[in-house]
Design an enzyme around this catalytic site. Structure first.
Site, PDB file in Angstrom:
ATOM      1  CD  GLU A  81      40.160  30.072  39.287  1.00 31.14           C
ATOM      2  OE1 GLU A  81      39.458  30.046  40.309  1.00 31.14           O
ATOM      3  OE2 GLU A  81      41.405  30.132  39.314  1.00 31.14           O
ATOM      4  CG  HIS A 139      36.291  28.719  41.884  1.00 33.06           C
ATOM      5  ND1 HIS A 139      37.001  29.815  42.313  1.00 33.06           N
ATOM      6  CD2 HIS A 139      35.138  28.702  42.615  1.00 33.06           C
ATOM      7  CE1 HIS A 139      36.318  30.439  43.263  1.00 33.06           C
ATOM      8  NE2 HIS A 139      35.193  29.787  43.462  1.00 33.06           N
ATOM      9  CE  LYS A 166      34.213  29.644  46.733  1.00 30.68           C
ATOM     10  NZ  LYS A 166      33.422  30.586  45.905  1.00 30.68           N
TER      11      LYS A 166
END
Length: 250
Positions: A81, A139, A166
């Site tokens: 990530e 991510h 997130k």
């Protein structure tokens, strides 16, 4: 907690520590603190001695004590990530995250949503006992998945009972930035925890300024060195974010 994620009228500004040695990290920290970010993040995957837990814990606490009332995030970003290659297994990373909760006064620990559900559950149990907040993150440094996938990642963090969700992705065009912002806005209607949404690179730079309009509670700025593509200097964010907030309020 001062500067708690999700409790501010505009996105908080976070700066990351990405140096490799303790001396370099503390020097970097001093420079960043002089710029007065709202939050700092220690990207511990850059730390050359990451495989020595005692040194990691000691440095984490030194960083936190030096930062004073500025909250700190402890992050070990996996290589898949966008992080640095490190000699730790996923299990060892989770164990180290739990040790940070138990043995330091760090306020936030970032844990990737790709971890096993039982690992996330164990970390959450420890964090609840110690008062540490967990950021569940996803991510993609290559492209921007579809809106449905991004919303699902935000929702997944909430379903794991984590404290912040997130998502950070790489756009290939401006339409991808709109995908991320749309997913952020939709997620805010579906979950009750704060969200952090970032579109990276040159196309996504605008999201670091206007992300708060769509619900993002935090943006990353450059204090010393960037931790991801497209980050803007702290000074620029301190100028532009209040303008956006004022305009939206008006």
């Amino acid at each position: 907690m001062k500067n708690s994620i999700g409790q501010s009228g505009q996105p908080l500004i976070c700066a990351s520590l990405v140096a490799g040695s303790q001396d370099e990290i503390l020097l970097e920290l001093a420079g960043i603190l002089a710029k007065q970010p709202d939050i700092i993040e220690w990207r511990a995957d850059f730390f050359a001695q990451i495989s020595q837990p005692a040194k990691v814990l000691a440095l984490a606490e030194t960083i936190k004590q030096t930062a004073g009332n500025i909250p700190a995030i402890f992050t070990i970003r996996s290589e898949c990530e966008g992080g640095q290659p490190i000699p730790l297994s996923a299990e060892q990373i989770v164990e180290l995250n739990m040790s940070i909760c138990r043995n330091t006064s760090i306020e936030y620990v970032d844990c990737e949503l790709c971890n096993k559900a039982d690992h996330l559950g164990s970390l959450k149990t420890v964090a609840e006992a110690t008062g540490t907040k967990i950021i569940g993150s996803f991510h993609n440094f290559v492209f921007t998945p579809g809106r449905e996938v991004l919303v699902e990642k935000f929702v997944q963090a909430a379903e794991y009972r984590l404290d912040v969700a997130k998502v950070a992705v790489m756009p290939q065009c401006l339409e991808d930035v709109l995908t991320l912002l749309g997913a952020t806005l939709e997620a805010k209607t579906k979950i009750s925890i704060p969200v952090i949404a970032i579109s990276m690179g040159k196309y996504g730079a605008v999201s670091r300024i206007i992300g708060g309009v769509f619900g993002s509670a935090l943006t990353f700025g450059v204090g010393s060195h960037a931790s991801a593509p497209g980050q803007l200097p702290i000074e620029d964010l301190k100028t532009t974010l209040p303008i956006i907030t004022k305009a939206m309020g008006a």
